[in-house]
Design a protein around this motif. Structure first.
Motif, mmCIF file in Angstrom:
data_model
loop_
_atom_site.group_PDB
_atom_site.id
_atom_site.type_symbol
_atom_site.label_atom_id
_atom_site.label_comp_id
_atom_site.label_asym_id
_atom_site.label_seq_id
_atom_site.Cartn_x
_atom_site.Cartn_y
_atom_site.Cartn_z
ATOM 1 N N GLN A 168 0.824 -1.202 0.000
ATOM 2 C CA GLN A 168 0.000 0.000 0.000
ATOM 3 C C GLN A 168 0.863 1.259 0.000
ATOM 4 N N ALA A 169 1.904 1.272 0.810
ATOM 5 C CA ALA A 169 2.800 2.441 0.840
ATOM 6 C C ALA A 169 3.492 2.611 -0.504
ATOM 7 N N TRP A 170 3.859 1.502 -1.136
ATOM 8 C CA TRP A 170 4.503 1.553 -2.450
ATOM 9 C C TRP A 170 3.559 2.162 -3.488
ATOM 10 N N LEU A 171 2.300 1.712 -3.499
ATOM 11 C CA LEU A 171 1.340 2.220 -4.476
ATOM 12 C C LEU A 171 1.028 3.695 -4.213
ATOM 13 N N ASP A 172 0.901 4.070 -2.951
ATOM 14 C CA ASP A 172 0.637 5.472 -2.620
ATOM 15 C C ASP A 172 1.759 6.388 -3.098
ATOM 16 N N ALA A 173 2.988 5.864 -3.102
ATOM 17 C CA ALA A 173 4.150 6.681 -3.478
ATOM 18 C C ALA A 173 4.439 6.642 -4.973
ATOM 19 N N LEU A 174 3.760 5.769 -5.716
ATOM 20 C CA LEU A 174 4.022 5.635 -7.148
ATOM 21 C C LEU A 174 3.665 6.925 -7.875
ATOM 22 N N ALA A 175 4.597 7.442 -8.678
ATOM 23 C CA ALA A 175 4.352 8.691 -9.413
ATOM 24 C C ALA A 175 3.338 8.453 -10.525
ATOM 25 N N LEU A 176 2.283 9.271 -10.548
ATOM 26 C CA LEU A 176 1.274 9.236 -11.596
ATOM 27 C C LEU A 176 1.176 10.624 -12.213
ATOM 28 N N PRO A 177 0.712 10.721 -13.455
ATOM 29 C CA PRO A 177 0.576 12.049 -14.078
ATOM 30 C C PRO A 177 -0.365 12.918 -13.253
ATOM 31 N N GLU A 178 0.049 14.139 -12.968
ATOM 32 C CA GLU A 178 -0.720 15.016 -12.090
ATOM 33 C C GLU A 178 -2.085 15.329 -12.662
ATOM 34 N N GLY A 179 -3.107 15.015 -11.855
ATOM 35 C CA GLY A 179 -4.472 15.314 -12.277
ATOM 36 C C GLY A 179 -4.885 14.603 -13.547
ATOM 37 N N LEU A 190 -11.851 -13.513 -25.019
ATOM 38 C CA LEU A 190 -12.939 -12.657 -25.472
ATOM 39 C C LEU A 190 -13.027 -11.488 -24.509
ATOM 40 N N THR A 191 -12.910 -10.291 -25.028
ATOM 41 C CA THR A 191 -12.860 -9.106 -24.172
ATOM 42 C C THR A 191 -13.756 -8.014 -24.724
ATOM 43 N N LEU A 192 -14.041 -7.040 -23.888
ATOM 44 C CA LEU A 192 -14.666 -5.812 -24.353
ATOM 45 C C LEU A 192 -13.552 -4.845 -24.706
ATOM 46 N N LYS A 193 -13.526 -4.402 -25.944
ATOM 47 C CA LYS A 193 -12.464 -3.538 -26.442
ATOM 48 C C LYS A 193 -12.519 -2.174 -25.766
ATOM 49 N N VAL A 194 -11.359 -1.692 -25.327
ATOM 50 C CA VAL A 194 -11.253 -0.346 -24.783
ATOM 51 C C VAL A 194 -10.568 0.532 -25.816
ATOM 52 N N GLU A 195 -11.315 1.500 -26.334
ATOM 53 C CA GLU A 195 -10.768 2.438 -27.310
ATOM 54 C C GLU A 195 -10.107 3.592 -26.561
ATOM 55 N N GLU A 196 -8.880 3.929 -26.923
ATOM 56 C CA GLU A 196 -8.151 4.993 -26.235
ATOM 57 C C GLU A 196 -8.090 6.195 -27.154
ATOM 58 N N GLY A 197 -8.861 7.253 -26.825
ATOM 59 C CA GLY A 197 -9.003 8.361 -27.740
ATOM 60 C C GLY A 197 -8.094 9.547 -27.490
ATOM 61 N N ASN A 198 -7.893 9.920 -26.215
ATOM 62 C CA ASN A 198 -7.210 11.191 -25.969
ATOM 63 C C ASN A 198 -5.774 11.038 -25.472
ATOM 64 N N GLY A 199 -5.247 9.831 -25.463
ATOM 65 C CA GLY A 199 -3.870 9.625 -25.040
ATOM 66 C C GLY A 199 -3.690 9.513 -23.542
ATOM 67 N N GLY A 200 -4.699 9.907 -22.769
ATOM 68 C CA GLY A 200 -4.558 9.914 -21.325
ATOM 69 C C GLY A 200 -4.412 8.536 -20.716
ATOM 70 N N LEU A 201 -5.142 7.562 -21.245
ATOM 71 C CA LEU A 201 -5.080 6.214 -20.695
ATOM 72 C C LEU A 201 -3.713 5.585 -20.954
ATOM 73 N N VAL A 202 -3.207 5.761 -22.179
ATOM 74 C CA VAL A 202 -1.873 5.248 -22.492
ATOM 75 C C VAL A 202 -0.823 5.925 -21.620
ATOM 76 N N GLU A 203 -0.958 7.234 -21.423
ATOM 77 C CA GLU A 203 0.007 7.963 -20.603
ATOM 78 C C GLU A 203 -0.003 7.457 -19.161
ATOM 79 N N LEU A 204 -1.184 7.183 -18.627
ATOM 80 C CA LEU A 204 -1.270 6.615 -17.284
ATOM 81 C C LEU A 204 -0.579 5.266 -17.235
ATOM 82 N N ALA A 205 -0.789 4.431 -18.261
ATOM 83 C CA ALA A 205 -0.125 3.130 -18.311
ATOM 84 C C ALA A 205 1.387 3.281 -18.382
#
Length: 220
Positions: free
Chosen positions: A61-72, A94-109
Motif C-alpha cells: 500500500q505504501a509503495w502504491l501510494d508513493a508511485l508517481a502518476l501524471p498530475e491530475g 474474449l474481451t470488451l475492447k477499450v478504445e483509447e481516444g485522448n492519449g490519457g489512458l496510455v500515458e497513465l499506463a
C-alpha cells in the motif's frame, strides 16, 4: 501472467461497475455451466510484470501510494468501452475492447510501467507499453446478447440515479449524440489496484488500492 499487475477499476458505486460485475460473475457462468470461469473483477490492465522485489523495503500500500502518476491525469482520461473482441492468450480470449481516444489512458499506463517496472525509465516504458484494452469475458458468441443486456441495465440504472440530470430538448443530431454519450458515461472515483497476478487466478485479489478522480468511463 508474469509479475504483479496494476488494474484500473471503474467507480465501484457506478451502474457500469455493477453491470460488468454481474456479467462476469453471474451471467456468463450461467451461459457456460460446464466451464471454469475465474471471477475476474472488471478492470483495464495498466501494466503487468511488476516484480515482488518492488515491495522488498515497504508494504504494497505504501509503495502504491508513493508511485508517481501524471498530475491530475493531465487533460483527463476517457475510457471508452466498445465492441467485443477475440484474442489468443488465456486472459484475452474474449474481451470488451477499450478504445483509447485522448492519449490519457496510455500515458497513465506508461507512468505506471515506468515507476513499477523500469525504475523511472520512461523511454523503456514507452517502448514496451501496449495500449490498455481488456475487460475479460468468456469464450463464445453467446456473450453478445449478454453484453447488450448488461449495457442496457447499466444505462437504465444511471438514468434512474438521483443525481441524473433532467432530459433536455434535442437540438439536432450532434446534441442527440452528446445526450446519448452522457447517458452512457460514468464519472466518479475510479481506482488503481495492485493485484498479485503471478499467483494462480483464484488468488487474484486486490492487495492495495489508490483512488483517482479524473477518469470518465463511456460504454458505446
Amino acid at each position: 501472467m508474469p509479475g504483479w499487475s496494476l488494474w484500473l477499476v471503474p467507480p465501484e458505486s457506478s451502474s457500469l461497475h455493477a453491470a460488468l460485475t454481474t456479467l462476469l460473475t453471474t451471467t456468463l457462468p450461467s451461459l457456460f455451466p460446464d466451464t471454469d470461469h475465474p471471477a475476474f473483477h472488471p478492470h483495464v490492465t495498466l501494466t503487468a510484470d511488476i516484480p515482488p522485489s518492488a515491495f522488498a523495503e515497504t508494504d504494497p500500500q505504501a509503495w502504491l501510494d508513493a508511485l508517481a502518476l501524471p498530475e491530475g491525469g493531465g487533460s483527463g482520461i476517457n475510457v471508452v468501452v466498445g465492441r467485443v473482441e477475440v484474442g489468443e492468450s488465456f486472459v484475452k480470449k474474449l474481451t470488451l475492447k477499450v478504445e483509447e481516444g485522448n492519449g490519457g489512458l496510455v500515458e497513465l499506463a506508461v507512468w505506471c510501467r515506468a515507476g513499477a517496472v523500469f525504475g523511472g525509465d520512461f523511454e523503456r516504458a514507452r517502448s514496451s507499453t501496449t495500449p490498455p484494452s481488456t475487460l475479460t469475458a468468456a469464450l463464445s458468441t453467446k456473450i453478445l446478447p449478454a453484453v447488450s443486456t448488461a449495457k442496457q441495465n447499466a444505462t437504465t440504472a444511471a438514468e434512474q440515479a438521483p443525481d441524473t440530470q433532467p432530459d433536455t430538448q434535442s437540438d439536432g443530431p450532434d446534441q442527440e449524440d452528446a445526450d446519448r454519450e452522457e447517458r452512457n458515461s460514468w464519472r466518479g472515483t475510479s481506482s488503481v489496484w495492485l493485484v498479485p497476478t503471478a499467483l494462480p487466478v483464484g488468488e487474484w485479489t486486490v492487495v492495495a488500492r489508490r483512488e483517482i478522480e479524473w477518469v470518465v468511463w463511456v460504454w458505446e
